[in-house]
Design a protein around this motif. Sequence first.
Motif, PDB file in Angstrom:
ATOM      1  N   LEU A 148      44.347  84.358  76.141  1.00 23.18           N
ATOM      2  CA  LEU A 148      44.181  83.726  77.548  1.00 23.18           C
ATOM      3  C   LEU A 148      45.411  82.888  77.847  1.00 23.18           C
ATOM      4  CD1 LEU A 148      40.314  82.270  77.259  1.00 23.18           C
ATOM      5  CD2 LEU A 148      41.283  84.478  78.374  1.00 23.18           C
ATOM      6  N   TRP A 149      46.011  82.439  76.974  1.00 25.38           N
ATOM      7  CA  TRP A 149      47.214  81.783  77.573  1.00 25.38           C
ATOM      8  C   TRP A 149      48.581  82.182  76.630  1.00 25.38           C
ATOM      9  CZ3 TRP A 149      46.493  79.135  81.823  1.00 25.38           C
ATOM     10  CH2 TRP A 149      45.358  78.692  81.927  1.00 25.38           C
ATOM     11  N   PRO A 150      49.362  83.303  77.127  1.00 22.45           N
ATOM     12  CA  PRO A 150      50.160  83.825  76.384  1.00 22.45           C
ATOM     13  C   PRO A 150      51.508  83.030  76.440  1.00 22.45           C
ATOM     14  CG  PRO A 150      49.529  85.500  77.927  1.00 22.45           C
ATOM     15  CD  PRO A 150      48.632  84.147  78.286  1.00 22.45           C
ATOM     16  N   ARG A 151      52.140  83.248  75.094  1.00 22.11           N
ATOM     17  CA  ARG A 151      53.343  82.583  74.999  1.00 22.11           C
ATOM     18  C   ARG A 151      54.648  83.085  75.503  1.00 22.11           C
ATOM     19  NH1 ARG A 151      52.657  78.032  70.741  1.00 22.11           N
ATOM     20  NH2 ARG A 151      50.125  78.056  70.683  1.00 22.11           N
ATOM     21  N   SER A 152      54.622  84.618  75.590  1.00 27.70           N
ATOM     22  CA  SER A 152      55.913  85.357  75.881  1.00 27.70           C
ATOM     23  C   SER A 152      55.855  85.364  77.584  1.00 27.70           C
ATOM     24  CB  SER A 152      55.681  86.736  75.358  1.00 27.70           C
ATOM     25  OG  SER A 152      54.909  87.728  75.738  1.00 27.70           O
ATOM     26  N   THR A 153      56.686  85.323  77.988  1.00 23.52           N
ATOM     27  CA  THR A 153      57.223  85.708  79.493  1.00 23.52           C
ATOM     28  C   THR A 153      56.403  86.940  80.085  1.00 23.52           C
ATOM     29  OG1 THR A 153      59.207  84.488  79.576  1.00 23.52           O
ATOM     30  CG2 THR A 153      58.806  85.755  81.273  1.00 23.52           C
ATOM     31  N   SER A 154      56.570  88.235  79.547  1.00 28.12           N
ATOM     32  CA  SER A 154      56.345  89.332  80.044  1.00 28.12           C
ATOM     33  C   SER A 154      54.638  89.445  80.117  1.00 28.12           C
ATOM     34  CB  SER A 154      56.557  90.540  79.275  1.00 28.12           C
ATOM     35  OG  SER A 154      56.463  90.611  77.962  1.00 28.12           O
ATOM     36  N   GLU A 155      54.037  88.768  78.836  1.00 30.37           N
ATOM     37  CA  GLU A 155      52.391  88.659  78.562  1.00 30.37           C
ATOM     38  C   GLU A 155      52.119  87.419  79.870  1.00 30.37           C
ATOM     39  OE1 GLU A 155      51.315  88.088  74.718  1.00 30.37           O
ATOM     40  OE2 GLU A 155      51.546  90.271  74.338  1.00 30.37           O
ATOM     41  N   ALA A 156      52.605  86.705  80.017  1.00 31.06           N
ATOM     42  CA  ALA A 156      52.411  85.547  81.030  1.00 31.06           C
ATOM     43  C   ALA A 156      52.186  86.203  82.230  1.00 31.06           C
ATOM     44  CB  ALA A 156      53.034  84.322  80.764  1.00 31.06           C
ATOM     45  N   MET A 157      53.345  87.079  82.758  1.00 30.28           N
ATOM     46  CA  MET A 157      53.343  87.699  83.863  1.00 30.28           C
ATOM     47  C   MET A 157      52.080  88.534  83.933  1.00 30.28           C
ATOM     48  SD  MET A 157      57.225  88.406  84.223  1.00 30.28           S
ATOM     49  CE  MET A 157      57.404  89.523  85.604  1.00 30.28           C
ATOM     50  N   ALA A 158      51.749  89.571  83.161  1.00 33.78           N
ATOM     51  CA  ALA A 158      50.786  90.373  82.983  1.00 33.78           C
ATOM     52  C   ALA A 158      49.445  89.756  83.214  1.00 33.78           C
ATOM     53  CB  ALA A 158      50.905  91.254  81.663  1.00 33.78           C
ATOM     54  N   ALA A 159      49.385  88.629  82.365  1.00 32.71           N
ATOM     55  CA  ALA A 159      47.910  87.934  82.519  1.00 32.71           C
ATOM     56  C   ALA A 159      47.809  87.380  83.765  1.00 32.71           C
ATOM     57  CB  ALA A 159      48.160  86.926  81.419  1.00 32.71           C
ATOM     58  N   GLY A 160      48.861  86.651  84.333  1.00 30.20           N
ATOM     59  CA  GLY A 160      48.790  86.045  85.494  1.00 30.20           C
ATOM     60  C   GLY A 160      48.429  87.063  86.791  1.00 30.20           C
ATOM     61  N   VAL A 161      49.117  88.012  86.648  1.00 27.37           N
ATOM     62  CA  VAL A 161      48.950  89.147  87.760  1.00 27.37           C
ATOM     63  C   VAL A 161      47.402  89.824  87.626  1.00 27.37           C
ATOM     64  CG1 VAL A 161      49.466  91.288  88.881  1.00 27.37           C
ATOM     65  CG2 VAL A 161      51.326  89.669  88.310  1.00 27.37           C
ATOM     66  N   LEU A 162      47.124  90.215  86.649  1.00 30.96           N
ATOM     67  CA  LEU A 162      45.967  90.884  86.489  1.00 30.96           C
ATOM     68  C   LEU A 162      44.640  89.921  86.469  1.00 30.96           C
ATOM     69  CD1 LEU A 162      46.856  93.365  83.494  1.00 30.96           C
ATOM     70  CD2 LEU A 162      46.564  93.803  86.145  1.00 30.96           C
ATOM     71  N   ARG A 163      44.629  88.759  85.897  1.00 29.80           N
ATOM     72  CA  ARG A 163      43.615  87.845  86.228  1.00 29.80           C
ATOM     73  C   ARG A 163      43.586  87.281  87.649  1.00 29.80           C
ATOM     74  NH1 ARG A 163      41.371  86.992  81.492  1.00 29.80           N
ATOM     75  NH2 ARG A 163      42.092  87.393  79.478  1.00 29.80           N
ATOM     76  N   GLY A 164      44.575  87.153  88.059  1.00 27.22           N
ATOM     77  CA  GLY A 164      44.570  86.662  89.476  1.00 27.22           C
ATOM     78  C   GLY A 164      44.203  87.528  90.617  1.00 27.22           C
ATOM     79  N   LEU A 165      44.387  89.049  90.496  1.00 24.34           N
ATOM     80  CA  LEU A 165      43.710  89.838  91.130  1.00 24.34           C
ATOM     81  C   LEU A 165      42.177  90.069  90.979  1.00 24.34           C
ATOM     82  CD1 LEU A 165      46.563  92.806  91.035  1.00 24.34           C
ATOM     83  CD2 LEU A 165      45.895  91.611  93.174  1.00 24.34           C
ATOM     84  N   ALA A 166      41.798  90.108  89.855  1.00 27.51           N
ATOM     85  CA  ALA A 166      40.405  90.032  89.422  1.00 27.51           C
ATOM     86  C   ALA A 166      39.631  88.810  89.919  1.00 27.51           C
ATOM     87  CB  ALA A 166      40.416  90.232  87.735  1.00 27.51           C
ATOM     88  N   ALA A 167      40.183  87.588  89.834  1.00 28.06           N
ATOM     89  CA  ALA A 167      39.697  86.533  90.255  1.00 28.06           C
ATOM     90  C   ALA A 167      39.444  86.735  91.887  1.00 28.06           C
ATOM     91  CB  ALA A 167      40.328  85.176  90.027  1.00 28.06           C
ATOM     92  N   ALA A 168      40.470  87.099  92.546  1.00 25.75           N
ATOM     93  CA  ALA A 168      40.463  87.538  94.071  1.00 25.75           C
ATOM     94  C   ALA A 168      39.463  88.454  94.408  1.00 25.75           C
ATOM     95  CB  ALA A 168      41.832  87.939  94.544  1.00 25.75           C
TER      96      ALA A 168
END
Length: 186
Positions: free
Chosen positions: A105-125
């Motif tokens: 849920l809280w990735p430590r790598s930049t690319s995984e953090a970007m993926a999680a942020g974008v996908l989870r943000g879109l799903a939340a919207a």
Amino acid sequence: MGPVPASAPLPLERRLHLKDVPLLEQPGWLGVDRALVGWRAWCLASGPVLVADGGTALSLTLVTSEGRFGGGRLLAGAALQLRALASETAGLPGLDLPLDLPLDLWPRSTSEAMAAGVLRGLAAALAAAGREAQTSCPGCSFWLTGGDGSLLKPLLQQLLVSPMPLQLAPDLALEALAALRPSPDR
């Protein structure tokens, strides 16, 4: 969808235009792609629908139980958000779709953090829009289409708390085109 290039082999008289889509009360500025997916989902659901079309833009189109355009929303799709992050922020990498949603849920790598942020943000919207659509159109079902639909469905299923039916229909626009295409003798 954009305009059909003039050089396309499809004769002008066979091209589908916004006026050809039987979605009621559609404004003249509405993209034909949004009209197509909204109308087709409404036909298949036999009731009110909220359609999320995940492409370059993530478009939300609400269609009432009577088949009327009920409004919508537009936001940047996953690939566009990732490109904006990479091009407008120093030190962030370019990522391509499809993405795997990180298990953490809280990735430590930049690319995984970007993926999680974008996908989870879109799903939340989308989940928020689904809740609001249920308020204005009780009995509304949720339809996902477009390239990002399959990426967003598992997250959206987790976030939708109300009993809102969720359908993944990746080919909704093509199905609508097939249903509405002008006959060859037109």
